[in-house]
Each structure stands twice: as C-alpha cells, then as structure tokens.
Design an enzyme around this catalytic site. Structure first.
Site, PDB file in Angstrom:
ATOM      1  N   ALA A  85      45.208  41.693  40.107  1.00 45.69           N
ATOM      2  CA  ALA A  85      44.029  42.648  39.651  1.00 45.69           C
ATOM      3  C   ALA A  85      44.467  41.927  38.519  1.00 45.69           C
ATOM      4  O   ALA A  85      45.837  41.804  38.340  1.00 45.69           O
ATOM      5  CB  ALA A  85      43.771  43.482  39.726  1.00 45.69           C
ATOM      6  N   GLY A  93      45.955  43.074  44.385  1.00 49.61           N
ATOM      7  CA  GLY A  93      44.144  42.574  45.251  1.00 49.61           C
ATOM      8  C   GLY A  93      44.087  41.590  45.579  1.00 49.61           C
ATOM      9  O   GLY A  93      43.567  40.838  46.408  1.00 49.61           O
ATOM     10  N   GLU A 140      44.851  42.241  48.989  1.00 49.49           N
ATOM     11  CA  GLU A 140      44.001  42.528  49.556  1.00 49.49           C
ATOM     12  C   GLU A 140      42.630  41.619  50.011  1.00 49.49           C
ATOM     13  O   GLU A 140      41.840  41.687  50.779  1.00 49.49           O
ATOM     14  CB  GLU A 140      43.296  43.516  48.830  1.00 49.49           C
ATOM     15  CG  GLU A 140      44.075  44.665  48.330  1.00 49.49           C
ATOM     16  CD  GLU A 140      43.748  45.996  47.719  1.00 49.49           C
ATOM     17  OE1 GLU A 140      44.391  45.507  46.162  1.00 49.49           O
ATOM     18  OE2 GLU A 140      43.649  47.491  47.988  1.00 49.49           O
ATOM     19  N   GLU A 195      50.804  48.362  43.953  1.00 50.60           N
ATOM     20  CA  GLU A 195      50.492  49.067  42.311  1.00 50.60           C
ATOM     21  C   GLU A 195      50.574  50.437  42.382  1.00 50.60           C
ATOM     22  O   GLU A 195      50.716  50.675  41.018  1.00 50.60           O
ATOM     23  CB  GLU A 195      48.996  49.626  43.135  1.00 50.60           C
ATOM     24  CG  GLU A 195      47.374  48.346  43.321  1.00 50.60           C
ATOM     25  CD  GLU A 195      47.738  47.235  44.642  1.00 50.60           C
ATOM     26  OE1 GLU A 195      48.991  47.391  44.873  1.00 50.60           O
ATOM     27  OE2 GLU A 195      47.390  46.504  44.837  1.00 50.60           O
TER      28      GLU A 195
HETATM   29  N1  T1G Z   1      47.966  40.863  35.331  1.00 53.78           N
HETATM   30  C1  T1G Z   1      48.303  40.220  34.101  1.00 53.78           C
HETATM   31  N2  T1G Z   1      49.049  39.027  34.219  1.00 53.78           N
HETATM   32  C2  T1G Z   1      50.301  39.261  34.712  1.00 53.78           C
HETATM   33  C3  T1G Z   1      49.962  39.918  36.333  1.00 53.78           C
HETATM   34  C4  T1G Z   1      49.578  40.659  36.595  1.00 53.78           C
HETATM   35  N3  T1G Z   1      49.345  40.881  37.785  1.00 53.78           N
HETATM   36  N4  T1G Z   1      50.913  38.770  36.424  1.00 53.78           N
HETATM   37  C5  T1G Z   1      51.659  38.756  36.174  1.00 53.78           C
HETATM   38  N5  T1G Z   1      50.992  38.247  34.629  1.00 53.78           N
HETATM   39  C6  T1G Z   1      51.589  38.309  33.901  1.00 53.78           C
HETATM   40  C7  T1G Z   1      53.285  38.267  33.706  1.00 53.78           C
HETATM   41  O1  T1G Z   1      52.987  39.598  31.973  1.00 53.78           O
HETATM   42  C8  T1G Z   1      53.508  37.560  32.251  1.00 53.78           C
HETATM   43  O2  T1G Z   1      53.037  37.021  31.146  1.00 53.78           O
HETATM   44  C9  T1G Z   1      53.515  35.991  33.360  1.00 53.78           C
HETATM   45  O3  T1G Z   1      52.400  35.991  34.251  1.00 53.78           O
HETATM   46  C10 T1G Z   1      55.046  36.127  34.549  1.00 53.78           C
HETATM   47  O4  T1G Z   1      54.662  36.919  34.793  1.00 53.78           O
HETATM   48  C11 T1G Z   1      42.970  46.062  42.788  1.00 53.78           C
HETATM   49  C12 T1G Z   1      44.404  47.255  41.360  1.00 53.78           C
HETATM   50  C13 T1G Z   1      53.443  38.053  40.539  1.00 53.78           C
HETATM   51  C14 T1G Z   1      56.055  39.209  40.947  1.00 53.78           C
HETATM   52  O5  T1G Z   1      51.407  44.553  39.789  1.00 53.78           O
HETATM   53  O6  T1G Z   1      55.326  41.374  39.902  1.00 53.78           O
HETATM   54  O7  T1G Z   1      45.815  44.379  42.044  1.00 53.78           O
HETATM   55  O8  T1G Z   1      54.864  37.183  29.555  1.00 53.78           O
HETATM   56  O9  T1G Z   1      56.890  36.986  34.234  1.00 53.78           O
HETATM   57  O10 T1G Z   1      58.922  37.110  37.612  1.00 53.78           O
HETATM   58  O11 T1G Z   1      44.321  46.388  44.584  1.00 53.78           O
HETATM   59  O12 T1G Z   1      54.483  38.843  38.002  1.00 53.78           O
HETATM   60  O13 T1G Z   1      54.283  34.563  30.754  1.00 53.78           O
HETATM   61  O14 T1G Z   1      52.981  36.197  28.816  1.00 53.78           O
HETATM   62  O15 T1G Z   1      56.881  38.142  35.861  1.00 53.78           O
HETATM   63  O16 T1G Z   1      57.587  35.182  38.016  1.00 53.78           O
HETATM   64  C15 T1G Z   1      49.036  43.949  41.394  1.00 53.78           C
HETATM   65  C16 T1G Z   1      52.843  41.517  39.119  1.00 53.78           C
HETATM   66  C17 T1G Z   1      47.865  45.155  40.658  1.00 53.78           C
HETATM   67  C18 T1G Z   1      51.972  42.062  39.908  1.00 53.78           C
HETATM   68  C19 T1G Z   1      55.999  36.951  39.200  1.00 53.78           C
HETATM   69  N6  T1G Z   1      49.584  43.005  41.123  1.00 53.78           N
HETATM   70  N7  T1G Z   1      53.328  40.763  38.383  1.00 53.78           N
HETATM   71  O17 T1G Z   1      56.627  37.594  38.755  1.00 53.78           O
HETATM   72  O18 T1G Z   1      56.319  36.018  36.632  1.00 53.78           O
HETATM   73  S1  T1G Z   1      47.079  45.788  40.363  1.00 53.78           S
HETATM   74  C20 T1G Z   1      51.157  43.401  40.919  1.00 53.78           C
HETATM   75  C21 T1G Z   1      54.129  40.330  39.119  1.00 53.78           C
HETATM   76  C22 T1G Z   1      45.651  45.191  41.865  1.00 53.78           C
HETATM   77  C23 T1G Z   1      44.251  45.925  43.695  1.00 53.78           C
HETATM   78  C24 T1G Z   1      44.946  46.604  41.895  1.00 53.78           C
HETATM   79  C25 T1G Z   1      54.854  39.092  38.626  1.00 53.78           C
HETATM   80  C26 T1G Z   1      54.954  38.034  39.903  1.00 53.78           C
HETATM   81  P1  T1G Z   1      53.799  36.044  29.637  1.00 53.78           P
HETATM   82  P2  T1G Z   1      56.457  37.278  35.643  1.00 53.78           P
HETATM   83  P3  T1G Z   1      57.431  36.250  37.587  1.00 53.78           P
END
Ligand code: T1G
Length: 700
Positions: A65, A103, A106, A126
C-alpha cells in the site's frame, strides 16, 4: 477500461497481461487498485483471454500500500483488487520480480498461481510500520504455508527470498529465464484450462501447535514492549485458525483499524520516511559526477577498523586493511574471522557467505599497498596528532581523486584536512560501534570538503548498508553532541540522589534495550574517564563527574572488572544493584556538599531527554544538522532510541515545544547556564511550531 496511466492491460497469445506501472516501487497508489480491478474485469469479459498475468513494470512487483496515504482520508473503492483477482473466472498468475510486499504479496495471494525470479523477495512487513496486513494476508498466508510459518513471517515482517518462499509454498515456480513476462505468459498458457481454480481462501488451515500463539507472545515480550502491532498480528493469525474465513477477515479489518492511526504507527511511518529524507542534501548541486568506488582501504585494524572493513566485505567491495603493527593486523584479522564465525554459528550467516566475504579483506602493511584504492577510511586512535600523521601519509600515497575519510567521532575535520594538499577530498565518516552492525554513518563536512566528496561519501554509506546522515563540523558533530547533555544530566542526577538503577529502569520502561548506566558498564567507565581528564586538563572550568571518576580510580571499570555502577557475578553480564556503589555516591556527594533528594521517574526522563532536545535545537540553529528528522534518524540508528516513538524530536512533539521550553526555562533559573533555552526552542514555543519539522537554514 483499466486506468492505463498506472495499470496497463494487453492481450498477448490469449493471455491478458496486467502491468502495474507506478514508479518507483509500484506502491498501491491512487488508481492502482482500481486499475487492477478494471483490468481483471476486462480480461474476464474478453473471450480471446484464456488466463491472465499480474506483474509490475520497472524494478519491482507491487511494494505494498502507498504508506503516504495512511492517516489521511481514503475513499473506499467499490471493489478491491484482492476480491476481483480471487473471484476471477479465469486463472491469474502473479509474476514477481523485485519485491512483493504487504498489499503487493496480498494481491499475489489472491491470484491462483505465483511465480518469481530467483532474486525476488516477498513479505508482509506491515508490523514494521506499526500496523498489520490489511488485505487478507493474515487469513490467506496461514492457509497457504501453515500458521507457524505465517506467524513468524507476519510478526517479524521480514523479507523472504524467493527460493525460501518456494520451499514454504508461497511461490509455485522459480523462473530462471531473463524475460519474466514471456515466462509468465508461457506459464499462464500451461495452466489456462486447469480447473478448479486454486484459491487460497478455499484451502484448509492446518491446526496450530497448541500454545503456538502464547509462545509467540512470550517470545516477543521484551522487544515488543509498549507496542500493540506485534500482538495484533498474533491475534489476526490466531483468527485464521479459530474463525471461518470471512469472520477472520472481519477480525483482521477491526484489528487493522485499531492500529492505523495509533501513535506507534504514526511514529514508525515517520521513521520510515525520515530515513529516506536523510539522504537528501538540498544544498548540493544536482547530478554531480561522482567517483566510482570499486575498492576501499581502512587504516587501523582495531575494533572499529575491523568492523568498517567488514561493512565493505559484507557488500562485496574489496577492502585492504592496513596497520603499521603486524601483531595488531593479525589480531584485527583474527577478530574479523571470529566475528563472522560467531554469525555462522548463530545461523545468521551462511558459511558460504563467510567464505565469500573473508577473502575480500586483505591485510596489508604499507601505504603503497593501498595507494590505488578509491576510498580510504582512517580508524586509528582518537588523538589529533596521530590522525594528522596518518593523513599526511595518505596525502602522499593515495592516487588523485581518492576519498580521504576519517572515522573520528569528534575531532576537528578541518585540522585533519589541513595537513593534506587536498582538503577538498577530506570528510568525516563516523561509524558507530560495532561498525559492521550499527546502521548509522555520520558524514561530516569540513570547511573545504568538495560537494562531490560529500555526495560520494553519503552514497558510499548507502552502498555498504548504512544510513548516511549529514553533519557539520563541530565538537561531537551532531549525534554525539546532541547526546552529551543527556550524559551530563545522567551524571549530575546521581550526585543529586537519583540512583543508577532508578534511572536505568526509567529508560528501559521508556523502551531502550538497556539503561545508560548498564551501557556505561558494558563499554567500560575508563573510556569516558580519560575523556574527562583530557577536557579538565584543557579547560580549568570543565565540570567533571567525581562519582564515576571515583569508581574508575577504585578499579570499578564496569563489566570487565566485575564491578562498575553495578556488581557482576563471574562470567555473567547481569547487572546487580551494589550497595557499595550507593555508599560511594553518598560519600562523594557529601564531599561535594550536595544535598541528596528523591526524584520522580518523569523528572528523570525529562532531565535526560529535554536536555538533548535543547541541544538539538542549538545544532539546527547553527546549521550543523539539516533537519530535526535527521537527528531523529541518528537517535534511532545510533543510540537505540525506541523506534516506535519515532525519534527524539518526534517524541518531544508529543509533549509540545511550549511545555518543554517552560520546563527548561525553569531549570535554567534553578541550575544555570547549561539549561539556557535554545532560541529555536523559544520561537517554536511561541509559534506552537513542530520540533520534528524544524530545519536549519542550510537545508533550504
Ligand atoms: N509507499 C509509499 N512510498 C514508498 C513505499 C510505500 N509502500 N515503499 C517505498 N516507497 C518510496 C520510498 O519512500 C522512496 O521514496 C522510494 O519509494 C524508494 O524506496 C494493505 C497496509 C520496497 C524494499 O512496508 O520496504 O501494504 O525517497 O528508498 O531501498 O496490507 O522501499 O525516492 O521519494 O526504500 O530499493 C507495506 C516499504 C505497506 C514496503 C525498496 N509495504 N518499502 O527499498 O528503495 S503497508 C512496505 C520498502 C501495506 C497492506 C498494508 C522499500 C523497498 P523517495 P527505498 P529500496
């Protein structure tokens, strides 16, 4: 029609290919879920389509998400992508590369088949941002891989490599080919007519071992202190075992809604973005050409030098470790070997990895041997003349264009750079012990450090798995300087009557893994003793700390001598309250004429942390840090500040600048100059502004 700006739908060979294209990581941003639903419905309605593929454009599948949308009003979609995929009358294959997280995974679990390239990673992280999988993951994953494995993945939030995910049953096939799209289309054609469609929701969840969930609750009790999300994750997975699917989904939704706007979730989301913002140095020119770092050198084979060398080897960068003393070099290499061996023994590192990394560290005994390296990091004694001698030699030996970095924790970068003919190539690269474990790297800009040097050092930190954070050149730079008032108040409160064990309990209850006195005993009281003696010799007005001085002079140096602030049984690191320490405290305080009194826990917490909040404001005013959130990143990754509290300044905002200012002003009256309120704090108190959003003029 699918929203073809973020989700494309194309038919190829009778296969409907759904491609999510929402850079940079295909988060489920605005229009993505709706686009997937529209694409699935289009594929179902198209008689030419026998099956479908769901995949991501660019570097990843779907990363979850869009975290930026949490805590903000969100329209409830008419139909969620999870439901459309799962209800599809035609099979859908999730084709995963890069990451399928949250997500993203999922959605893949709602597909009928899942394939992945070998380097892909999947997970439900999450919990790391204070929530839980809200797209059915807590109900589907246990059905697919069993409650025990699902519980471990969801409560840890870890990323699971594709081969392990296949072994668990999440991935049906690992595809080796270079063209995932072609492989996915071929796979979809093979399964297009298979029926019934395998839907994860229809699978029977295996019975859980009795006590599985309570055992997990007990196992996380220490690190999940004061937090809700880990326990809600357990409850949600438990519902998958105890409730029918639809009821389990409702339980998951209820638990998710309880968490989304919790203080813990807001703090963890803030930390996530702060750790990405910290990489930005807005004052640097854009797109600077930077030197390529292919080889490194470390000077000094001590604990820090060895740890720094390991950081390079851990990320595949060959590194030469130089020490003038062959014995020190041998000891350093032995320590590195032992460190890797302990990780292998613990199971946190594969033997093959150790065998791959160790040869990347080459012990050398001459400056000539490192002259061709792209970067050199000096990590010798914390004495300026010693460092200056090293930098003079580096200046003479290193090839043009090499980065000359010092791991000094506080010494003047300009004084070090001044002994070279290339001060523009010199910067600070301050690692935190143990250097191969702690993620914080403080990159310090000297007066003559070139922008390219600074940018290259920041980028180098990220390349070796660190979080690089900018610091201006001043005594203690940013992290340690902001921490010094905390250390002073810790020492003074003991003189005034607060016992070490009371202060430690306050900080452990707050969320620190260990109290500051137990940490002092672990690192050794003689380390700071020497620093106090040096400062007292240099400054007659220096306010020393006679109580820890007395402990050291009595031989009570901490764990290594069996006693320090606490007493230790032989071979046991457990701190035990020691009446002898109380006697020493009373005796020294009496000799100082200080009346002992009792302290509330709140006063202890605020004396320690408000003093650092005040110093952080002074650091920002001076432009030595760019953003308050950078200082939070340092406290989270350098000092073990509890992550679910966001960081020092995020936590302070929960109290408010005005209340903090008023308390500091009162202590200024009572205790004098050390509590002079920072001008920035006064301004924020007046304006009601946010501490965590404070920035220095340099950041604009
Ligand atoms: N949402 C918004 N922005 C995101 C994002 C996300 N999920 N993931 C990464 N970004 C942005 C980040 O801020 C950065 O922005 C750019 O992408 C590159 O990220 C319904 C509710 C995927 C392993 O927790 O772990 O799904 O600085 O520098 O080192 O059940 O990003 O370029 O402006 O980290 O290659 C669950 C979180 C969400 C994954 C990549 N998902 N992201 O790492 O790049 S909750 C997460 C990461 C959810 C559902 C629930 C990592 C990455 P900018 P980065 P990276």
């Amino acid at each position: 029609m699918a929203d073809d700006t973020v989700v494309r739908f194309e038919v190829q060979d009778g296969i409907g290919v759904i491609t999510v294209d929402y850079p940079p990581v295909n988060a489920l941003g605005p229009g993505v879920g709706e686009g997937i639903v529209a694409a699935v419905e289009q594929g179902e309605a198209d008689p030419a389509v026998a099956a479908m593929v769901l995949m991501g454009a660019g570097r990843s599948f779907i990363a979850g998400a869009d975290i930026r949308r949490f805590g903000k009003p969100r329209a409830t979609p008419k139909r969620r992508s999870y439901d459309a995929l799962e209800a599809s009358s035609k099979p859908v294959v999730a084709a995963i590369h890069g990451y399928a997280l949250g997500g993203g995974l999922e959605n893949a679990l709602c597909c009928h088949y899942r394939i992945a390239v070998p380097g892909a990673k999947v997970g439900l992280p999450e919990v790391l941002i204070g929530i839980l999988p809200g797209g059915g993951g807590t109900q589907r994953l246990p059905r697919l891989i069993g409650p025990k494995a699902a519980l471990e993945m969801i409560v840890s939030g870890r990323h699971v490599p594709a081969p392990e995910a296949k072994a668990l049953g999440i991935i049906d096939e690992i595809v080796e080919g270079r063209d995932l799209r072609a492989e996915a289309i071929a796979y979809a054609k093979r399964i297009a007519t298979l029926r019934p469609l395998p839907r994860v929701r229809d699978m029977t969840v295996k019975q859980a071992d009795p006590g599985l969930f309570d055992t997990m609750r007990q196992s996380i009790a220490r690190r999940a202190r004061n937090q809700k999300a880990p326990y809600h994750c357990i409850a949600a997975v438990e519902a998958a075992v105890t409730q029918p699917f639809e009821e389990g989904l409702r339980t998951e939704r209820r638990l998710f809604e309880e968490l989304e706007n919790s203080e813990e979730a807001r703090a963890l989301r803030y930390a996530f973005f702060a750790e990405r913002e910290v990489a930005r140095l807005p004052f640097l020119p854009k797109d600077l050409p930077l030197p390529e770092i292919r080889t490194a050198a470390v000077v000094g084979a001590g604990t820090m030098g060895g740890g720094i060398a390991m950081s390079f080897a851990d990320h595949g960068i060959p590194v030469k470790l130089l020490d003038a003393s062959p014995e020190a070099l041998a000891r350093g290499m032995g320590r590195i070997r032992d460190n890797y061996a302990v990780s292998v023994k613990r199971g946190s590192l594969a033997q093959a990895e150790m065998d791959r990394r160790l040869p990347l560290i080459e012990p050398v005994e001459s400056y000539e041997a490192i002259s061709d390296c792209d970067v050199v990091i000096e990590a010798v004694f914390e004495q300026l003349p010693v460092k200056q001698e090293i930098f003079a030699k580096l200046d003479a030996a290193m090839k043009p264009g090499a980065l000359l970095l010092s791991n000094t924790s506080a010494l003047d970068i300009d004084a070090i750079a001044a002994v070279t003919r290339r001060p523009e190539a010199v910067a600070g690269a301050h690692f935190f012990a143990p250097a191969n474990v702690m993620k914080l790297l403080e990159v310090v800009e000297g007066a003559k450090t070139a922008p390219a040097t600074l940018a290259a050092a920041m980028k180098l930190g990220r390349a070796i798995g660190k979080i690089s954070a900018y610091a201006g050149n001043c005594d203690g730079f940013v992290a340690n300087r902001s921490r010094v008032p905390f250390n002073i108040e810790q020492g003074l409160m003991v003189e005034e009557g607060a016992l070490p064990e009371q202060i430690d309990k306050v900080m452990v209850d707050f969320g620190y893994p260990m109290g500051p006195f137990a940490v002092n005993d672990m690192s050794g009281l003689d380390v700071s003793y020497q620093t106090r003696k040096r400062r007292a010799a240099a400054d007659p007005n220096y306010r020393g700390l006679p109580i820890p001085d007395r402990l050291v002079e009595m031989g009570r140096k901490g764990q290594k001598t069996g006693a320090g602030w606490y007493r230790y049984e032989k071979g046991d690191r457990t701190p035990h309250v020691d009446p002898e320490t109380h006697r020493i405290i009373r005796e020294v305080a009496a000799g100082m004429g200080i009346e002992q009194r009792s302290f509330t826990d709140q006063e202890i917490l605020q004396r320690l942390l408000f003093s650092s909040v005040n110093e952080a404001c002074k650091i920002l005013e001076e432009g030595k840090a760019l953003r308050a959130s950078d200082i939070d990143v340092m406290w989270l990754n350098g000092f073990g500040f509890p992550r679910y509290r966001g960081g020092l300044m995020f936590w302070a905002d929960g109290i408010g600048a005005r209340e903090i200012y008023n308390q500091i002003a009162a202590w200024h009256q009572r205790y004098g100059a050390r509590w002079r309120p920072a001008e920035l704090l006064r301004r924020l108190a007046e304006s009601g502004g946010s501490l965590r959003e404070a920035q220095s003029p340099k950041s604009r």
